[in-house]
Design a protein around this motif. Structure first.
Motif, PDB file in Angstrom:
ATOM      1  N   UNK A  71      33.511  -5.968  -3.277  1.00 18.53           N
ATOM      2  CA  UNK A  71      33.415  -4.650  -2.635  1.00 18.53           C
ATOM      3  C   UNK A  71      32.766  -3.637  -3.559  1.00 18.53           C
ATOM      4  N   UNK A  72      33.000  -3.772  -4.863  1.00 19.69           N
ATOM      5  CA  UNK A  72      32.375  -2.872  -5.835  1.00 19.69           C
ATOM      6  C   UNK A  72      30.883  -3.163  -5.979  1.00 19.69           C
ATOM      7  N   UNK A  73      30.515  -4.449  -5.982  1.00 20.99           N
ATOM      8  CA  UNK A  73      29.109  -4.812  -6.111  1.00 20.99           C
ATOM      9  C   UNK A  73      28.326  -4.505  -4.847  1.00 20.99           C
ATOM     10  N   UNK A  74      28.982  -4.649  -3.692  1.00 21.16           N
ATOM     11  CA  UNK A  74      28.344  -4.415  -2.406  1.00 21.16           C
ATOM     12  C   UNK A  74      29.161  -3.399  -1.602  1.00 21.16           C
ATOM     13  N   UNK A  75      29.163  -2.150  -2.007  1.00 22.71           N
ATOM     14  CA  UNK A  75      29.982  -1.164  -1.293  1.00 22.71           C
ATOM     15  C   UNK A  75      29.493  -0.975   0.141  1.00 22.71           C
TER      16      UNK A  75
END
Length: 299
Positions: free
Chosen positions: A293-297
């Protein structure tokens, strides 16, 4: 209820029990396959025939039509997934990218995925994919049979490094070695592009520790869990128990991947296999959701 429907319901219940226990809203799976029907049919034919790159019986658990496969991931609580696709010859990647752009447009929970091949014009179609909103790329050195250091790819790697767009790259020598697999070609690539965001598919199976070395040296290198630790893969190339501490230390750069739908076991087996490592709930939360989720918000 049909047997397939009952199995899907059991898996959905098991996966949601897993995420519920961890307090997660769902999963982020960075390694799932969606591709044009005729291409996927050929991939499945290859697995059915026990092709030389697999060498073992490989029944496809989720052999369904595209819409049903998307529905299954949503039932499992997968919030974001990918359409990992890859060419095995020239003059194929741009067409695949066109298909995947359309798939992402009609499937909002799928991360817009693209690919490439060492050929004339590669920089142009990679740039067009980036400008069209591609969020992740796929490279398959084993199937494609190419060197990631091919000079024709150099502008594309530079573009992806500058844009900070990750590439999920199958570069380990599992299930059988390829001419350009293994850590050495990737080490050379990272020597020129030390900030290139690579996601090492299958944790680099079977050269796990060599790829852990690269991840420890390069902060933008991540590893996905695809098929690793499952009973199927442990029989082929077991993860070294002595390296679990290193895996725990890299907990912010390990990403959930499954290889759905091309897996010879139920989806939840990947999650169970990760839980059995005993690395703790915080590690599981990071791997199964937070890191992705952090890499692909969400956009």
């Amino acid at each position: 209820m049909s047997g397939d429907a009952e199995a899907a319901a059991r898996t959905a219940a098991a996966v949601r029990a897993f995420t519920g226990r961890l307090g997660l809203p769902g999963l982020v799976d960075v390694h799932t396959h969606f591709m044009p029907e005729r291409v996927l049919d050929k991939v499945w034919d290859y697995f059915d025939a026990v092709g030389p790159l697999t060498g073992v019986a490989w029944p496809i658990t989720y052999r369904h039509e595209e819409e049903e496969r998307v529905t299954l991931l949503r039932q499992f609580g997968v919030l974001a997934f990918t359409s990992m696709l890859y060419p095995h010859k020239p003059a194929m990647a741009a067409w695949l990218n066109s298909w995947s752009a359309d798939f992402a447009a009609r499937t909002p929970d799928c991360l817009h995925t693209a690919t490439f091949f060492p050929e004339d014009g590669v920089e142009g179609y990679v740039r067009r994919a980036v400008e069209a909103g591609a969020r992740v790329f796929k490279a398959h050195l084993q199937v494609g049979g190419y060197d990631p250091n091919d000079t024709r790819l150099e502008p594309a790697w530079g573009l992806l490094a500058e844009a900070g767009i990750p590439t999920v790259i199958h570069c380990g020598s599992g299930p059988v070695p390829g001419k350009h697999t293994g850590p050495e070609p990737i080490a050379r690539l990272l020597g020129r592009h030390p900030r290139l965001p690579l996601i090492i598919a299958h944790m680099g199976m079977p050269e796990y520790e060599d790829f852990l070395d690269l991840a420890e040296r390069h902060p933008e290198v991540r590893l996905d869990t695809t098929m690793v630790f499952t009973g199927f893969s442990e029989r082929l190339a077991g993860f070294p128990p002595a390296a679990l501490g290193r895996l725990a230390a890299l907990g912010d750069r390990i990403l959930l991947g499954t290889d759905f739908p091309n897996i010879p076991y139920p989806y939840e087996h990947q999650l169970d296999s990760l839980e059995r490592l005993g690395l703790g709930d915080d590690w599981l939360r990071a791997v199964c959701h937070d890191n992705g989720a952090r890499l692909f918000p969400p956009r």
